[in-house]
Design a protein around this motif. Structure first.
Motif, PDB file in Angstrom:
ATOM      1  N   TYR A 173       0.805  -1.222   0.000  1.00  0.00           N
ATOM      2  CA  TYR A 173       0.000   0.000   0.000  1.00  0.00           C
ATOM      3  C   TYR A 173       0.840   1.275   0.000  1.00  0.00           C
ATOM      4  N   ASP A 174       2.168   1.144   0.062  1.00  0.00           N
ATOM      5  CA  ASP A 174       3.045   2.292  -0.163  1.00  0.00           C
ATOM      6  C   ASP A 174       3.185   2.591  -1.652  1.00  0.00           C
ATOM      7  N   ILE A 175       2.843   1.599  -2.479  1.00  0.00           N
ATOM      8  CA  ILE A 175       3.087   1.668  -3.923  1.00  0.00           C
ATOM      9  C   ILE A 175       1.796   2.049  -4.638  1.00  0.00           C
ATOM     10  N   PRO A 176       1.800   3.134  -5.426  1.00  0.00           N
ATOM     11  CA  PRO A 176       0.569   3.523  -6.142  1.00  0.00           C
ATOM     12  C   PRO A 176       0.079   2.415  -7.065  1.00  0.00           C
ATOM     13  N   TRP A 177      -1.225   2.347  -7.235  1.00  0.00           N
ATOM     14  CA  TRP A 177      -1.799   1.236  -8.000  1.00  0.00           C
ATOM     15  C   TRP A 177      -1.297   1.210  -9.433  1.00  0.00           C
ATOM     16  N   TRP A 178      -1.008   2.373 -10.004  1.00  0.00           N
ATOM     17  CA  TRP A 178      -0.538   2.381 -11.393  1.00  0.00           C
ATOM     18  C   TRP A 178       0.838   1.737 -11.518  1.00  0.00           C
ATOM     19  N   ASP A 179       1.640   1.790 -10.442  1.00  0.00           N
ATOM     20  CA  ASP A 179       2.937   1.112 -10.475  1.00  0.00           C
ATOM     21  C   ASP A 179       2.787  -0.395 -10.279  1.00  0.00           C
ATOM     22  N   HIS A 180       1.748  -0.823  -9.568  1.00  0.00           N
ATOM     23  CA  HIS A 180       1.438  -2.257  -9.516  1.00  0.00           C
ATOM     24  C   HIS A 180       1.154  -2.774 -10.924  1.00  0.00           C
ATOM     25  N   ILE A 181       0.352  -2.025 -11.674  1.00  0.00           N
ATOM     26  CA  ILE A 181       0.034  -2.432 -13.046  1.00  0.00           C
ATOM     27  C   ILE A 181       1.293  -2.428 -13.909  1.00  0.00           C
ATOM     28  N   ARG A 182       2.114  -1.416 -13.753  1.00  0.00           N
ATOM     29  CA  ARG A 182       3.364  -1.332 -14.521  1.00  0.00           C
ATOM     30  C   ARG A 182       4.249  -2.546 -14.230  1.00  0.00           C
ATOM     31  N   ALA A 183       4.354  -2.937 -12.960  1.00  0.00           N
ATOM     32  CA  ALA A 183       5.167  -4.107 -12.602  1.00  0.00           C
ATOM     33  C   ALA A 183       4.645  -5.357 -13.301  1.00  0.00           C
ATOM     34  N   GLU A 184       3.329  -5.558 -13.259  1.00  0.00           N
ATOM     35  CA  GLU A 184       2.756  -6.722 -13.930  1.00  0.00           C
ATOM     36  C   GLU A 184       3.036  -6.679 -15.426  1.00  0.00           C
ATOM     37  N   ALA A 185       2.955  -5.489 -16.007  1.00  0.00           N
ATOM     38  CA  ALA A 185       3.177  -5.358 -17.448  1.00  0.00           C
ATOM     39  C   ALA A 185       4.622  -5.652 -17.835  1.00  0.00           C
ATOM     40  N   GLU A 186       5.566  -5.146 -17.049  1.00  0.00           N
ATOM     41  CA  GLU A 186       6.978  -5.361 -17.378  1.00  0.00           C
ATOM     42  C   GLU A 186       7.325  -6.839 -17.341  1.00  0.00           C
ATOM     43  N   ILE A 187       6.801  -7.552 -16.358  1.00  0.00           N
ATOM     44  CA  ILE A 187       7.064  -8.988 -16.257  1.00  0.00           C
ATOM     45  C   ILE A 187       6.316  -9.744 -17.344  1.00  0.00           C
ATOM     46  N   SER A 188       5.088  -9.309 -17.629  1.00  0.00           N
ATOM     47  CA  SER A 188       4.256  -9.997 -18.628  1.00  0.00           C
ATOM     48  C   SER A 188       4.886 -10.018 -20.011  1.00  0.00           C
ATOM     49  N   ARG A 189       5.694  -9.028 -20.322  1.00  0.00           N
ATOM     50  CA  ARG A 189       6.312  -8.974 -21.655  1.00  0.00           C
ATOM     51  C   ARG A 189       7.059 -10.263 -21.985  1.00  0.00           C
ATOM     52  N   TRP A 190       7.601 -10.916 -20.950  1.00  0.00           N
ATOM     53  CA  TRP A 190       8.462 -12.077 -21.187  1.00  0.00           C
ATOM     54  C   TRP A 190       7.864 -13.379 -20.687  1.00  0.00           C
ATOM     55  N   ILE A 191       6.562 -13.400 -20.365  1.00  0.00           N
ATOM     56  CA  ILE A 191       5.942 -14.619 -19.845  1.00  0.00           C
ATOM     57  C   ILE A 191       5.034 -15.222 -20.910  1.00  0.00           C
ATOM     58  N   CYS A 192       5.164 -16.538 -21.122  1.00  0.00           N
ATOM     59  CA  CYS A 192       4.367 -17.215 -22.161  1.00  0.00           C
ATOM     60  C   CYS A 192       2.875 -17.168 -21.854  1.00  0.00           C
ATOM     61  N   ALA A 193       2.494 -17.522 -20.654  1.00  0.00           N
ATOM     62  CA  ALA A 193       1.071 -17.592 -20.292  1.00  0.00           C
ATOM     63  C   ALA A 193       0.633 -16.224 -19.786  1.00  0.00           C
ATOM     64  N   ALA A 194       0.467 -16.067 -18.480  1.00  0.00           N
ATOM     65  CA  ALA A 194       0.034 -14.780 -17.934  1.00  0.00           C
ATOM     66  C   ALA A 194       0.568 -14.647 -16.511  1.00  0.00           C
ATOM     67  N   VAL A 195       0.090 -13.624 -15.812  1.00  0.00           N
ATOM     68  CA  VAL A 195       0.644 -13.259 -14.513  1.00  0.00           C
ATOM     69  C   VAL A 195      -0.476 -13.134 -13.488  1.00  0.00           C
ATOM     70  N   SER A 196      -0.281 -13.758 -12.335  1.00  0.00           N
ATOM     71  CA  SER A 196      -1.200 -13.586 -11.222  1.00  0.00           C
ATOM     72  C   SER A 196      -0.636 -12.508 -10.305  1.00  0.00           C
ATOM     73  N   LYS A 197      -1.358 -11.419 -10.190  1.00  0.00           N
ATOM     74  CA  LYS A 197      -0.941 -10.333  -9.301  1.00  0.00           C
ATOM     75  C   LYS A 197      -2.162  -9.537  -8.899  1.00  0.00           C
ATOM     76  N   THR A 198      -2.219  -9.148  -7.653  1.00  0.00           N
ATOM     77  CA  THR A 198      -3.289  -8.278  -7.197  1.00  0.00           C
ATOM     78  C   THR A 198      -2.847  -6.831  -7.330  1.00  0.00           C
ATOM     79  N   ILE A 199      -3.718  -6.003  -7.916  1.00  0.00           N
ATOM     80  CA  ILE A 199      -3.454  -4.572  -7.977  1.00  0.00           C
ATOM     81  C   ILE A 199      -4.069  -3.961  -6.720  1.00  0.00           C
ATOM     82  N   ASN A 200      -3.217  -3.794  -5.698  1.00  0.00           N
ATOM     83  CA  ASN A 200      -3.706  -3.299  -4.409  1.00  0.00           C
ATOM     84  C   ASN A 200      -4.048  -1.818  -4.501  1.00  0.00           C
ATOM     85  N   MET A 201      -5.221  -1.464  -4.017  1.00  0.00           N
ATOM     86  CA  MET A 201      -5.667  -0.076  -3.997  1.00  0.00           C
ATOM     87  C   MET A 201      -6.114   0.291  -2.597  1.00  0.00           C
TER      88      MET A 201
END
Length: 876
Positions: free
Chosen positions: A724-752
Motif C-alpha cells: 500500500y506504499d506503492i501507487p496502483w498504477w505502479d502495480h500495473i506497470r510491474a505486472e506489465a513489465e514482467i508480462s512482456r516475457w511470460i508465455c502464459a500470464a501473470v497472477s498479481k493483485t493490484i492493491n488499492m
C-alpha cells in the motif's frame, strides 16, 4: 589443520567446515553493528588455532565445544556485545531446534530441517508431510523432497537412449503383468550416502513403481521402447541406470536448497496413491443439461484430486430463453455456476482444502450484467473468482460510444444491447465494492498464442487467471526463488545471473518430467495436456531480492530488474525445452503451431530494443529442432510455497514488513527476513521498532528513527516499500513489465487503498489493456473484509511517498486521464470526476477455514490468512 571432522548433535561425524564458524561470528558482529573484517579474521584464526591444538581426528570436537571456544574468543578480543549476541543467537537456535523436533516427532534435526525456518517446518507438518492412520508422520521434510525427486527422475530413466527410440520405430512389446507392491522398497538407484542428508540414497515405493510401469506402457504403445518391460526392469535392478542418480540429486537439491518449489498438488501427491500433480485445469461446457452435468462431475473429480477449475459459461443460453424440449425457460449461466459452487463446498480437495473456480462470461452475452453483479451480496459464489472476458470488438463500441449488441449464443441472434461505457463502469463499480469481477482481455491473451491458427482462440483461464488454457488442458507449475541467488561478498550485494540461468534449465526438466508421471483425473485431460505439454515455471521472492539489492520496487531500476528476471526465466526454459525436444521429441502439435513460422509466444520477442539475450538464436534453434513444451512460463501465486522458502510471495511487493502473528501457543512478530537482516546490520533491531512498525500496518513510513539513525531510516524507507506504499498504477506497470516475457500470464493483485474512486478502477482497466496485460484483478482495501493492516497511505488518504519513475507519463501517452493521487474531498467533487459511494451494507468479514481467524489479506488474487498461512489458492 589436523582436525578435519566434527561431531554433530545427533552423533554423526561429518567434515569440518571452518566457514560455518566464520559465518556465525560475522552474523553476530553485524547484528550489533560491529562488523570489522580485520577483527573477524583475527577471531576466526584464534578459534581455529585452539581447535587444532586441542582436538584431532581421533578425538574430533563436538559442535557445542566449538561454540564454547567461539564465546571465549569473542571475550578475549573484548567483543562483549558481539559475544552477547552470539550467546543469545546460540540459545535461540537451541530453542528452535527443540521446537522443530517437537513438531516433527524426532529426537534430532538433520541438515534439511536446519535449512528450513521454524515457520516452514510448521507449515510442512500441518499440510504436506504424509501421515499414517494413527496421525504420526511417515516422513520428515527430507523424506518429502526424496519422495518427490524419486518420482520426477523416473522419466529420465525411461527416456534413456539405451532403451528409448525417439522415432517410435520399435516393435510394440506384449503388455506384462507387474505388481508394484512386490518390489516396493527394494529398488532404487545406486548412489548417495546415508550419512549425507544432502545426497541421500532412496528406493521407490509402490506408487512410484506404478507410475514407472504406466509410463513404460505408454511409450511402448508408441513403439518407442527398445526392450520389453521385464528386460528393462532387470537392467534397472542390475544398476544399468544408476548414472541417473545425478538427475535425482539435481531435482532434490533444487528443492532442498529452496531454489525451486513445485505447486502444492505435487508436494501433496507425488509418490502417493492419488498421484495428481497439477493445479490448473480448464473444462468445456456446452448448452445442454447433459454437458452441464458432465462438467459438474468432471469438476468434482478435479477438486477431489487437488486441482482448481476454470470454465467459460458463454455458450449457455441466457435467462428467459426458450427450452424447446420442455417448453420452459432457461435459467441462465449464473444459476448453473451455483451447481459448481455447491459441489466445491461438498468435495474437499484431496482431503486438504476446498476447490477453487474461475467463472468467465464474455462481454457480449445477454446475461452479462447479471454476471457482473453476481457477487454483490456477500456469500454468493464464494468458491468462485469471476472475470468478464472483454472481446476485441467491444473496444470499438466503447471508443465510439455506440450501443454494444448482445448475442444469444444459442442461435447467434442479437438479444439486445448495452451502453458499453455504462457496462464498463459497472464492472469497475462492482470491483470497487466486492473485489469481483476481474477482467480478461481476449485480444491480449491470443495475440501471441502460437496455437491460435490451429485450435482457435483461448477463452478460459485457471482460477487465478495466470494460465489461459484450452478446454481439457492442464498445467503443472513451480516457482524459482529469486532471493536464493543473492550473493554477498566483501560488503557487495549482487544477483547471480549465471547460476539462476543454470537452475532454470534444471527446473524446466523437472516440470516436463511431471507431465509424464502425472496421474490425471480425467482421460481427456491427459490426452489434451500431452498434445501441448505446457508447463508454468514462475517466480517468487522478488520483493526480498529487490530489498537485498537496495532497489525500490517501483523505480525504473526495479522495473528493469523485473523485466530481466522474467526474460531469463523464459529464455533459458525455452532453450532447455529445445534440448529436450532433441532427445525426446517436440510436443505433438508443434508442426501445427506458429513456431514453425518463426512466431514466439512472448511479446518481448517483438521488441528487440529491450533484449538482454540472443532471441534470434533461440528462434532459429526452435525452428530447426522443435521445442518440447508449447509454453514454459507462468507467474502463479506462491502463498504457501513461498512460506516454505521464507520469501515474499510471487512478484508481489511485501504486504507488511512486520506483523503480529497469532498462533495457538501465543503471538510473535513475523518479520521479513531481509528487513530483519538489515535492521540488525544497522544496529536498529529491537522489540520497540518491531512493535511500532506492526502497529503502523507493516509500513516503515511515519516511523520515528532512533537518535543518530535518522539517515539510515530514511534510506530504508525508500527501499522497504510495502504493497500500500506503492501507487496502483505502479502495480500495473510491474505486472506489465514482467508480462512482456511470460508465455502464459501473470497472477498479481493490484492493491488499492480504500479511498480510491470507481473512476480510478476504470483507468486501471484501460491502462492494463493498453499495456498488453492479459487480465487484471484489483483489490480495494476493505471491499471484501475488514482492514487488518492499516498503513499511512490508508490512514492519511494519500500515498505516503512517490518513487520517481515514468509510469504516469506512460499512462498519459496512452490517452488515459491521470489518476486520483489522494482521497477526494466532498468540496472537490465535480461532474467529470464523481466519487462513487455505494449503498450502506455490512462489511463482509471472511473467516479462515483452518484456524478461524478473521485476519485475512488479499494478494496474488488469493485470500490468505495472516495467522496460519492458509491460502484459498489451489496452486500454492
Amino acid at each position: 589443520m589436523r582436525v578435519t571432522k566434527v561431531v554433530k548433535r545427533d552423533g554423526r561425524v561429518v567434515e569440518f567446515d571452518s566457514f560455518r564458524i566464520r559465518r556465525a561470528i560475522e552474523m553476530a558482529m553485524r547484528e550489533v553493528g560491529k562488523f570489522d573484517e580485520a577483527i573477524l579474521d583475527k577471531v576466526v584464526k584464534y578459534v581455529l588455532d585452539v581447535i587444532d591444538s586441542t582436538f584431532s581426528d581421533e578425538r574430533p570436537p563436538h559442535v557445542e565445544e566449538i561454540q564454547d571456544i567461539v564465546e571465549l574468543a569473542l571475550m578475549k578480543y573484548d567483543l562483549f556485545e558481539v559475544a552477547k549476541a552470539y550467546i543469545v543467537y546460540r540459545k535461540e537456535r537451541e530453542k528452535i531446534r527443540k521446537e522443530k523436533m517437537a513438531i516433527l516427532g524426532k529426537d534430532y534435526v538433520d541438515d534439511v530441517d536446519k535449512r528450513l525456518s521454524l515457520n516452514a517446518v510448521r507449515l510442512l507438518a500441518s499440510r504436506y508431510l504424509q501421515k499414517g492412520p494413527d496421525g504420526r508422520f511417515l516422513e520428515d521434510p527430507k523424506g518429502l523432497f526424496i519422495r518427490i525427486a524419486s518420482l520426477v527422475v523416473i522419466p529420465d530413466i525411461l527416456y534413456d537412449p539405451l532403451i528409448f527410440d525417439k522415432e517410435g520405430e520399435q516393435e510394440v512389446h506384449p503388455t506384462e503383468y507387474f505388481n508394484p507392491e512386490e518390489w516396493a522398497g527394494k529398488v532404487g538407484l545406486g548412489g548417495g550416502d546415508p550419512e549425507n542428508h544432502l545426497a541421500p540414497p532412496f528406493v521407490w515405493n509402490a506408487h512410484h513403481l506404478e507410475r514407472m510401469k504406466a509410463l513404460y506402457d505408454e511409450l511402448n504403445s508408441q513403439g518407442k521402447m527398445r526392450v520389453s518391460w521385464s528386460q528393462f526392469f532387470d537392467m534397472l535392478r542390475d544398476g544399468r541406470f544408476d548414472h541417473h542418480y545425478k538427475d535425482f540429486l539435481e531435482y532434490y537439491r533444487l528443492m532442498v536448497d529452496l531454489k525451486f518449489i513445485p505447486n502444492s498438488p505435487t508436494l501433496f501427491n507425488a509418490g502417493t496413491m492419488l498421484g495428481q500433480l497439477s493445479a490448473c485445469f480448464v473444462l468445456p461446457i456446452e448448452d445442454s443439461l447433459e454437458s452441464i452435468m458432465r462438467s459438474a462431475t468432471e469438476a468434482a473429480m478435479i477438486f477431489k484430486s487437488g486441482g482448481g477449475v476454470g470454465i467459460n459459461y458463454s455458450k449457455l443460453r441466457p435467462q428467459g430463453d426458450i427450452v424447446r424440449s420442455t417448453g420452459g425457460q432457461a435459467s441462465g449461466p449464473v444459476s448453473f455456476m451455483r451447481i459448481i459452487d455447491v459441489i466445491t463446498d461438498v468435495v474437499k480437495q484431496g482431503g486438504r482444502r476446498r476447490g477453487a473456480n474461475m467463472g468467465i462470461l464474455e462481454i457480449w452475452h445477454p446475461d452479462i450484467m447479471k454476471f457482473i453483479e453476481a457477487k454483490a451480496k456477500p456469500g454468493n459464489l464464494e468458491n468462485f473468482n469471476l472475470s468478464v472476458m472483454i472481446t476485441e470488438d467491444f473496444w470499438k463500441y466503447y471508443e465510439e460510444g455506440k450501443d454494444y449488441p448482445l448475442i444469444n449464443p444459442r442461435n447467434g441472434e442479437v438479444w439486445g444491447s448495452i451502453d458499453p461505457r455504462e457496462a464498463f463502469r459497472k464492472i469497475a463499480e462492482m470491483a470497487w465494492r466486492t473485489g469481483d469481477p476481474g477482467v480478461l482481455f481476449a485480444d491480449n491473451i491470443n495475440r501471441r498464442n502460437i496455437l491460435r491458427e490451429h485450435l482457435g482462440e483461448i477463452k478460459s483461464t485457471n482460477p487465478c487467471g495466470e494460465e489461459p488454457l484450452y478446454p481439457y488442458e492442464s498445467c503443472n507449475l513451480g516457482s524459482m526463488n529469486l532471493y536464493a541467488y543473492i550473493r554477498r561478498e566483501n560488503g557487495l550485494v549482487t544477483f547471480d545471473w549465471d547460476e539462476y540461468s543454470r537452475d532454470i534449465r534444471k527446473a524446466l526438466r523437472f516440470l516436463d518430467n511431471i507431465i509424464d508421471v502425472n496421474k490425471f483425473p480425467i482421460p481427456e485431460i491427459e490426452k489434451t495436456t500431452k498434445r501441448t505439454r505446457k508447463v508454468g515455471l514462475g517466480l517468487m521472492g522478488l520483493a526480498d531480492t529487490l530489498f537485498a539489492l537496495r532497489i525500490p520496487y517501483n523505480s525504473e531500476e526495479g522495473f528493469n530488474f523485473m523485466r530481466r528476471a522474467a526474460e531469463y526465466l523464459t529464455y533459458f526454459a525455452m532453450l532447455e525445452s529445445v534440448e529436450r525436444a532433441k532427445e525426446r521429441g517436440s510436443f505433438p502439435l508443434f508442426p501445427e503451431s506458429g513456431y514453425v513460422r518463426g512466431e514466439m509466444p512472448v511479446e518481448g520477442f517483438y521488441h528487440p530494443e529491450i533484449w538482454n539475450l540472443d532471441w534470434d538464436y533461440l528462434r532459429e534453434q526452435i525452428m530447426r529442432n522443435g521445442i518440447r513444451n508449447a509454453e514454459v512460463t507462468t507467474i502463479a501465486p506462491t502463498g504457501s510455497i513461498s512460506m516454505i522458502a521464507e520469501v515474499s510471495s510471487g512478484i508481489e511487493p511485501q504486504f507488511a514488513l512486520v506483523f503480529e502473528k497469532r498462533v495457538t501457543v501465543g503471538s510473535f512478530f513475523y518479520v521479513d527476513a531481509e528487513f530483519e537482516r538489515q535492521l540488525k546490520e544497522n544496529g536498529l533491531y529491537s522489540e520497540k521498532i518491531l512493535r511500532d512498525i506492526a502497529e503502523n500496518g507493516g509500513s516503515l513510513y511515519g516511523i520515528e528513527a532512533p537518535e543518530g539513525k535518522e539517515d539510515v531510516i530514511e534510506r530504508m524507507k525508500r527501499i522497504f516499500l510495502v504493497a500500500y506504499d506503492i501507487p496502483w498504477w505502479d502495480h500495473i506497470r510491474a505486472e506489465a513489465e514482467i508480462s512482456r516475457w511470460i508465455c502464459a500470464a501473470v497472477s498479481k493483485t493490484i492493491n488499492m487503498p480504500n479511498w480510491v474512486s470507481v473512476s480510478d478502477i476504470e483507468k486501471a482497466y484501460l491502462f492494463a489493456h493498453r499495456l498488453g496485460l492479459k487480465g487484471i484483478t484489483v483489490y480495494r482495501d476493505g471491499s471484501k473484509s475488514a482492514q487488518v493492516l492499516i498503513t499511512p497511505t490508508q490512514r492519511r488518504g494519500e500515498y505516503a511517498s512517490f518513487i520517481e519513475n515514468e509510469t504516469l507519463k506512460m499512462m498519459e501517452s496512452l490517452g488515459i486521464e491521470l489518476p486520483q493521487l489522494r482521497k477526494a474531498k466532498v468540496e472537490e467533487k465535480t461532474q467529470a470526476q464523481p466519487v462513487f459511494k455505494p449503498p450502506a451494507q455490512p462489511n463482509h468479514v471472511e473467516t479462515c477455514p483452518e484456524c478461524g481467524s478473521t485476519r485475512l489479506i488479499h494478494k496474488e488474487d488469493c485470500v490468505t490468512c495472516l495467522d496460519c498461512g492458509w491460502s484459498a489458492c489451489v496452486v500454492t
